[in-house]
Design an enzyme around this catalytic site. Structure first.
Site, mmCIF file in Angstrom:
data_model
loop_
_atom_site.group_PDB
_atom_site.id
_atom_site.type_symbol
_atom_site.label_atom_id
_atom_site.label_comp_id
_atom_site.label_asym_id
_atom_site.label_seq_id
_atom_site.Cartn_x
_atom_site.Cartn_y
_atom_site.Cartn_z
ATOM 1 N N PRO A 284 26.038 31.810 31.345
ATOM 2 C CA PRO A 284 26.767 32.277 32.525
ATOM 3 C C PRO A 284 27.265 31.137 33.399
ATOM 4 O O PRO A 284 26.607 30.105 33.549
ATOM 5 C CB PRO A 284 25.691 33.050 33.291
ATOM 6 C CG PRO A 284 24.420 32.326 32.941
ATOM 7 C CD PRO A 284 24.579 31.874 31.517
ATOM 8 N N ARG A 286 29.952 32.193 36.332
ATOM 9 C CA ARG A 286 30.259 32.983 37.523
ATOM 10 C C ARG A 286 29.059 33.750 38.087
ATOM 11 O O ARG A 286 28.825 33.740 39.287
ATOM 12 C CB ARG A 286 31.348 33.997 37.160
ATOM 13 C CG ARG A 286 31.848 34.804 38.323
ATOM 14 C CD ARG A 286 32.791 35.929 37.860
ATOM 15 N NE ARG A 286 33.672 35.551 36.789
ATOM 16 C CZ ARG A 286 34.890 35.016 36.943
ATOM 17 N NH1 ARG A 286 35.363 34.848 38.139
ATOM 18 N NH2 ARG A 286 35.632 34.689 35.896
ATOM 19 N N CYS A 352 53.251 23.953 49.685
ATOM 20 C CA CYS A 352 54.672 24.306 49.587
ATOM 21 C C CYS A 352 54.971 25.016 48.273
ATOM 22 O O CYS A 352 55.669 24.496 47.403
ATOM 23 C CB CYS A 352 55.512 23.045 49.703
ATOM 24 S SG CYS A 352 55.152 22.156 51.210
ATOM 25 N N TYR A 382 34.585 28.722 40.117
ATOM 26 C CA TYR A 382 35.968 28.323 39.863
ATOM 27 C C TYR A 382 36.747 28.123 41.170
ATOM 28 O O TYR A 382 37.918 28.450 41.264
ATOM 29 C CB TYR A 382 36.654 29.345 38.927
ATOM 30 C CG TYR A 382 35.847 29.594 37.664
ATOM 31 C CD1 TYR A 382 35.768 28.615 36.674
ATOM 32 C CD2 TYR A 382 35.109 30.767 37.486
ATOM 33 C CE1 TYR A 382 34.989 28.809 35.536
ATOM 34 C CE2 TYR A 382 34.336 30.964 36.355
ATOM 35 C CZ TYR A 382 34.283 29.988 35.389
ATOM 36 O OH TYR A 382 33.507 30.167 34.268
HETATM 37 N N1 LLP Z 1 30.903 29.204 28.227
HETATM 38 C C1 LLP Z 1 32.117 28.762 27.901
HETATM 39 C C2 LLP Z 1 32.296 28.021 26.658
HETATM 40 C C3 LLP Z 1 33.209 29.012 28.743
HETATM 41 O O1 LLP Z 1 34.407 28.565 28.401
HETATM 42 C C4 LLP Z 1 33.001 29.710 29.949
HETATM 43 C C5 LLP Z 1 34.123 29.999 30.846
HETATM 44 C C6 LLP Z 1 31.697 30.120 30.271
HETATM 45 C C7 LLP Z 1 30.678 29.864 29.370
HETATM 46 C C8 LLP Z 1 31.341 30.819 31.557
HETATM 47 O O2 LLP Z 1 32.015 31.990 31.770
HETATM 48 P P1 LLP Z 1 31.636 32.929 33.031
HETATM 49 O O3 LLP Z 1 30.204 33.344 32.878
HETATM 50 O O4 LLP Z 1 31.841 32.138 34.250
HETATM 51 O O5 LLP Z 1 32.584 34.070 32.899
HETATM 52 N N2 LLP Z 1 38.732 30.258 35.778
HETATM 53 C C9 LLP Z 1 38.512 31.654 35.442
HETATM 54 C C10 LLP Z 1 37.384 31.843 34.458
HETATM 55 C C11 LLP Z 1 37.601 31.095 33.165
HETATM 56 C C12 LLP Z 1 36.397 31.049 32.311
HETATM 57 C C13 LLP Z 1 36.496 29.940 31.336
HETATM 58 N N3 LLP Z 1 35.329 29.768 30.523
HETATM 59 C C14 LLP Z 1 38.299 32.435 36.757
HETATM 60 O O6 LLP Z 1 38.407 31.829 37.823
HETATM 61 O O7 LLP Z 1 38.086 33.640 36.715
#
Ligand code: LLP
Length: 435
Positions: A284, A286, A352, A382
């Site tokens: 995780p 987020r 801008c 993020y």
């Molecule tokens: N593992 C890998 C290999 C990943 O690429 C990611 C996220 C995660 C784990 C963690 O994912 P999470 O648990 O945070 O969903 N910038 C976007 C989210 C992109 C996620 C990219 N990879 C946003 O602001 O929603």
């Protein structure tokens, strides 16, 4: 010193354990834009997730995806509680090491990186999670990682936005099911003895059933590795993607249920395919950090012609999610927490670009430039990690409110000198004169 005594009846802002008045005080002391993170919420999120899974399976690892929030103070807080780390770049590996993570607990999970980065990870003895067969073949020319994992793209993904759906035919990530056996066969032929498996299918998913469905798929692939290559993975990493509610009233992910369904699927299929007891890894980002943090911005201008715009000193340069994906972030006026919401406005930044908005068409109380402070909720994932210095804007400071209520600066505000620190000007003037 704790921030200050809470007045009776004062409510915390979001999940922060910090009141609106306390946030205003932090904005005054440290300036804005400012990220404020609650250590308590961070620790609670970690324990809730780990315990939910740990209840059903006794070999569970929480691998924190550093990309969500790479402040080493955050990494350290999680590492101290036992979190392992997922790093996507050499710098993220360094952040983890600086925060005291053990090398053995860091996985390097790159995509489309130059071979030099893979070699660096190899030299450090990190577990490498290869995104392609080509990546592995290139590295195999110079050395053999002790433990190899491949990222599976089993053709199914789900994300809150098209841009955060990370698996499927259009996704740049991973190796499709049709080629995955070939990847492991090659590694086995190269003499690799220890294996892991990985996938990452989507981000910010709130349905528990989804996590069971993807677990089922990766276990089926593990079954094929066993029957076709006699490979038994030491760990199976189902990725991250555990969602958090951003909109008021949105139903949170039932993490207990997700953990129960995933573990059941994991155990059933491990037994069916004779895999023994692989380590179950969740990755995780987020879920651990999003709701630990608010972004504070001071109102810089209120403009009301045909439409009303409330400008703040924190725009897409600080939090790009709304501009990039159309993501929603709740906004609260912390200087007027109890005032009626009487105006409808777009909350915009100083950049801008017309995409520079934090929220569109939201209700706010009457606010005044130079006086009022807005808190952008759920800014811990993020946010800073995707920020930029576009338009020559300086990145914000970050403060962590510790479990005893004390604010601690965990990153100072950027200065103009920081922006200039990579610039080389000398040669330009002299050459121009000579020419
Ligand atoms: N593992 C890998 C290999 C990943 O690429 C990611 C996220 C995660 C784990 C963690 O994912 P999470 O648990 O945070 O969903 N910038 C976007 C989210 C992109 C996620 C990219 N990879 C946003 O602001 O929603």
């Amino acid at each position: 010193m704790p921030l200050r005594q809470k007045r009776r009846g004062e409510r915390n802002v979001g999940e922060l354990g910090v009141t609106a008045g306390e946030l205003v005080k932090l904005a005054e002391s440290y300036g804005t834009p400012l990220f404020v993170t609650s250590e308590k919420r961070l620790l609670d999120n970690y324990s809730r997730l780990r315990d939910a899974f740990g209840k059903h399976y006794d070999d569970v690892v929480v691998r924190y995806a550093i990309k969500a929030n790479s402040n080493p103070a955050i990494i350290k807080t999680l590492a101290n509680r036992g979190a392992w780390m997922d790093a996507s770049s050499p710098a993220e590996v360094e952040f983890a090491l600086a925060a005291g993570s053990d090398k053995k607990r860091i996985m390097f999970s790159p995509n489309y990186v130059p071979r030099a980065e893979l070699e660096q990870a190899l030299d450090m003895g990190l577990v490498i999670n290869f995104d392609s067969i080509g990546q592995f073949s290139a590295l195999a020319k110079v050395g053999r990682p002790q433990c190899v994992s491949f990222r599976l793209n089993h053709g199914f993904g789900k994300g809150e936005f098209p841009g955060t759906t990370l698996s499927g035919p259009d996704s740049k990530f991973g190796i499709p099911d049709s080629r995955i056996v070939e990847a492991y066969r090659l590694a086995k032929e190269e003499g690799v003895k220890r294996f892991g498996m990985h996938m990452m299918c989507g981000s910010n998913v709130l349905e528990p059933e989804y996590f069971a469905a993807i677990t089922s798929r990766i276990l089926d692939t593990a079954g094929r590795l066993k029957s076709e290559l006699d490979i038994v993975p030491e760990f199976i990493d189902i990725g991250g993607g555990f969602g958090v509610p951003y909109r008021p009233g949105e139903v949170p992910l039932d993490i207990e249920k997700a953990a129960q369904l995933v573990s059941r699927e994991f155990m059933e299929k491990s037994a069916r395919y004779g895999l023994g007891k692989p380590q179950l890894v969740i990755e995780p980002g987020r879920y651990l950090v999003a709701d630990t943090t608010v972004l504070l911005g001071t109102v810089t201008e209120v403009k009301s012609y045909e439409k009303r715009f409330v400008g703040i000193d924190a725009g897409m340069n600080v939090l790009i999610r709304p501009a990039l994906y159309g993501a929603y972030h709740q906004v609260v006026a912390v200087t007027k927490p109890d005032a009626p919401l009487t105006i409808k406005a777009d909350v915009v930044g100083e950049i801008c670009e017309n995409t520079d908005a934090i929220a569109r068409g939201i209700m706010l109380p009457e606010v005044t430039a130079g006086e009022d402070v807005l808190a952008v909720m759920n800014a811990g994932a993020y946010g800073y990690s995707m920020s930029s210095s576009y338009n020559g804007r300086l990145r914000p400071a970050e403060v962590m409110v510790t479990t005893n209520g004390k604010p601690v600066l965990i990153r100072r505000r950027e200065t103009f000198r920081d922006l200039m620190s990579t610039v080389v000007l000398e040669d330009i003037g002299t050459r121009a004169k000579r020419e």
